[in-house]
Design an enzyme around this catalytic site. Structure first.
Site, mmCIF file in Angstrom:
data_model
loop_
_atom_site.group_PDB
_atom_site.id
_atom_site.type_symbol
_atom_site.label_atom_id
_atom_site.label_comp_id
_atom_site.label_asym_id
_atom_site.label_seq_id
_atom_site.Cartn_x
_atom_site.Cartn_y
_atom_site.Cartn_z
ATOM 1 N N GLY A 17 0.826 -1.203 0.000
ATOM 2 C CA GLY A 17 0.000 0.000 0.000
ATOM 3 C C GLY A 17 0.857 1.248 0.000
ATOM 4 N N GLY A 19 -0.103 4.466 0.084
ATOM 5 C CA GLY A 19 -0.916 5.636 0.424
ATOM 6 C C GLY A 19 -0.228 6.426 1.522
ATOM 7 N N PHE A 20 -1.019 7.153 2.294
ATOM 8 C CA PHE A 20 -0.457 7.996 3.350
ATOM 9 C C PHE A 20 0.430 7.188 4.299
ATOM 10 C CE2 PHE A 20 -3.984 10.721 2.153
ATOM 11 C CZ PHE A 20 -3.419 11.969 2.266
ATOM 12 N N GLU A 177 -18.528 17.810 0.823
ATOM 13 C CA GLU A 177 -17.587 18.424 -0.122
ATOM 14 C C GLU A 177 -18.102 18.310 -1.559
ATOM 15 O OE1 GLU A 177 -13.476 17.784 2.445
ATOM 16 O OE2 GLU A 177 -13.858 16.466 0.760
ATOM 17 N N ASP A 306 -6.046 3.347 7.477
ATOM 18 C CA ASP A 306 -7.477 3.032 7.558
ATOM 19 C C ASP A 306 -7.749 1.565 7.892
ATOM 20 O OD1 ASP A 306 -7.923 5.620 6.815
ATOM 21 O OD2 ASP A 306 -8.986 5.167 4.954
ATOM 22 N N ALA A 321 -6.411 10.995 7.279
ATOM 23 C CA ALA A 321 -5.022 11.041 6.832
ATOM 24 C C ALA A 321 -4.002 11.148 7.976
ATOM 25 C CB ALA A 321 -4.851 12.215 5.865
ATOM 26 N N GLN A 322 -4.258 12.016 8.971
ATOM 27 C CA GLN A 322 -3.246 12.227 10.013
ATOM 28 C C GLN A 322 -2.890 10.935 10.758
ATOM 29 O OE1 GLN A 322 -1.006 14.356 11.159
ATOM 30 N NE2 GLN A 322 -1.438 15.533 9.330
#
Ligand SMILES: Cc1cc2nc3c(=O)[nH]c(=O)nc-3n(C[C@H](O)[C@H](O)[C@H](O)COP(=O)(O)OP(=O)(O)OC[C@H]3O[C@@H](n4cnc5c(N)ncnc54)[C@H](O)[C@@H]3O)c2cc1C
Length: 457
Positions: A17, A19-20, A177, A306, A321-322
């Protein structure tokens, strides 16, 4: 480093992965004497918080995504593999890839994130796309822009068109959003582009099952969000449980709600890879980990982002995200300490658990509007333009790559000042569920008396 046949063997670390969490873990490990393989089924890292800007044609995909290889190219001990993990053997410390490759590890970091959940109604996915990837964003962009094109064509041919209705299922940050951004592009950016329709007449509706939108926010900010959405002309229905989605409409019990385009922002579930570990999961499929981010009995396996269910003072750390970034950084540090201990150092710091440092949450609601529940460096509930400025600054700051930051800043500034849009492209097919792609005519006009079988969720 262990010795084998007189040779020093470097530890192998596999990160699944990019990602972040995965990227931050890789960067954190890059200076260690270890060999790292980062595997992702995509060749790019996606900055998901700005996906809706791609979906609503403000930014282009390349402005919020970057090839993983280029992010990590300067770290000689990291190799990147574009492949998909499909199975694990935790006893043999092995990962199986879709391509048939098998990789062995000393430490495994699993950070494959989350995906949409349609609550068992996967047939809704085609009718109501969710937003998670660049592909999702361009598909949403295609549908939204196509709806305006069909309306224009109908108006030109017949002098009338059914109302343009954008229905968003789910009133969390992504739903809010999307709703704000659709309203913005319809009212501010598209009005000069069409000759027959008035894009500003488009209706945007959020359907939320629970009693309030933005459930994770304090009540005063929820109310501010409702007020700001009302100013944008967005309608909200709370306590609205969608029981069916069909081409051109959505059902709430026996009530039919017409929808030119339906978008899904209602449910999230963990990446299905968690199940393959055969360790305890929570009800959303997140892997339940201890304070060191290890599933029970596997100190060499780390779950980040996540996909991890980790608790802080009895509350689950949120899937944003954090925490993902912080888990990636923490895991890199912990592996560094474990490797150091194996090399004979004292292993100090090994008892340090993961701690989530919560800086707050924010959600944007279109141009110049947002809500922010700030927890660091001070406490405060902000809304409107100040919250939006903070949101803008943070999102640009966290984009990976100077080029992306500059491009996004330039694009936003331009869009903001000129009301011009940069990426209003319809790519791919011309199909819109419920509409005839050749003529842009509605295929499922609302019956005079809707008598539709309903299902409960
Ligand atoms: C539309 C949207 C808006 C958001 N807005 C915000 C926001 O404003 N603020 C905020 O804090 N958070 C926001 N989030 C949440 C945030 O983006 C996530 O919490 C974060 O991305 C999680 O990071 P991660 O590393 O766990 O997973 P991801 O960043 O999702 O990365 C997972 C990676 O794993 C890869 N992968 C998955 N399965 C496999 C496999 N089998 N094999 C190989 N690779 C695989 C994927 O391709 C992906 O690159 C938003 C999310 C979305 C979808």
């Amino acid at each position: 480093m262990a010795m084998a046949n007189g040779r020093q063997v470097r530890k192998r670390i596999i990160i699944i992965g990019g990602g972040f969490a995965g990227i931050n873990a890789a960067i954190g490990l890059a200076k260690l004497p270890v060999d790292i393989t980062l595997i992702d089924r995509k060749n790019h890292y996606t900055f998901q918080p700005l996906l809706y800007q791609v979906a609503l044609a403000v930014l282009s995909p390349a402005e919020i995504a970057q090839p993983i290889r280029s992010i990590l190219r300067d770290h000689r001990n990291i190799e990147v593999l574009m492949d998909e993990a499909v199975n694990f053997d935790l006893e043999k410390r092995r990962v199986d890839m879709k391509t048939g490759v098998q990789l062995e590890y000393d430490y495994l970091i699993l950070a494959t994130g989350s995906t949409h959940s349609y609550f068992g109604r996967d047939d809704w996915a085609k009718l109501a796309p969710g937003l998670k990837t660049i592909e999702d964003a361009t598909e949403i962009r295609r549908r939204v822009l196509l709806a305006f094109e069909f309306a224009e064509r109908q108006m030109q041919e017949a002098g009338t068109h059914p109302p343009l209705k954008f229905v968003i299922v789910g009133g969390g940050p992504t739903g809010v959003e999307l709703a704000g951004a659709i309203s913005d592009i319809a009212r501010l950016y598209m009005t000069r582009d069409f000759r027959h329709i008035n894009p500003a007449d488009a209706q945007v509706l959020i359907l939320e099952g629970s009693p309030a939108i933005l459930a994770a926010y304090p009540p005063d900010l929820q109310q501010k969000a409702v007020d700001q959405l009302a100013k944008l002309g967005v309608s909200i229905r709370t306590g609205a449980h969608v029981s069916d989605i069909q081409p051109g409409y959505v059902m709430i019990g026996s009530e039919r709600i017409d929808a030119t385009v339906t978008l899904w922002a209602a449910g999230v579930q963990a990446s299905p890879l968690g199940k393959l570990l055969h360790v305890p999961l929570d009800r959303r499929g997140c892997v339940i980990v201890d304070q060191f981010l290890n599933p029970p009995g596997h100190p060499d396996v780390f779950i980040c982002g996540d996909l991890a269910h980790v608790e802080e003072k009895g509350t689950q750390v949120p899937g944003v995200a954090q925490p993902a970034i912080q888990m990636g950084i923490y895991t890199a540090k912990r592996i560094a300490r474990l490797v150091a201990r194996e090399q004979g150092s004292d292993g100090s710091g090994l008892s340090e658990p993961f701690h989530y440092f919560d800086k707050g949450d924010m959600a944007t609601i279109g141009r110049k509007a947002a809500v922010a529940n700030i927890k660091w460096p001070f406490h405060g509930h902000w809304s409107g333009l100040p919250a939006w400025m903070v949101w803008l600054f943070i999102h640009i700051a966290f984009l990976i790559g100077f080029r992306n930051r500059l491009a996004v800043f330039r694009q936003w500034a331009w869009t903001y000042l000129s009301f011009e849009d940069g990426a209003r492209l319809i790519t791919g097919s011309q199909d819109l569920p419920g509409w005839d792609s050749e003529y842009g005519r509605e295929q499922n006009p609302a019956p005079a008396e809707a008598a539709v079988e309903t299902k409960s969720t």
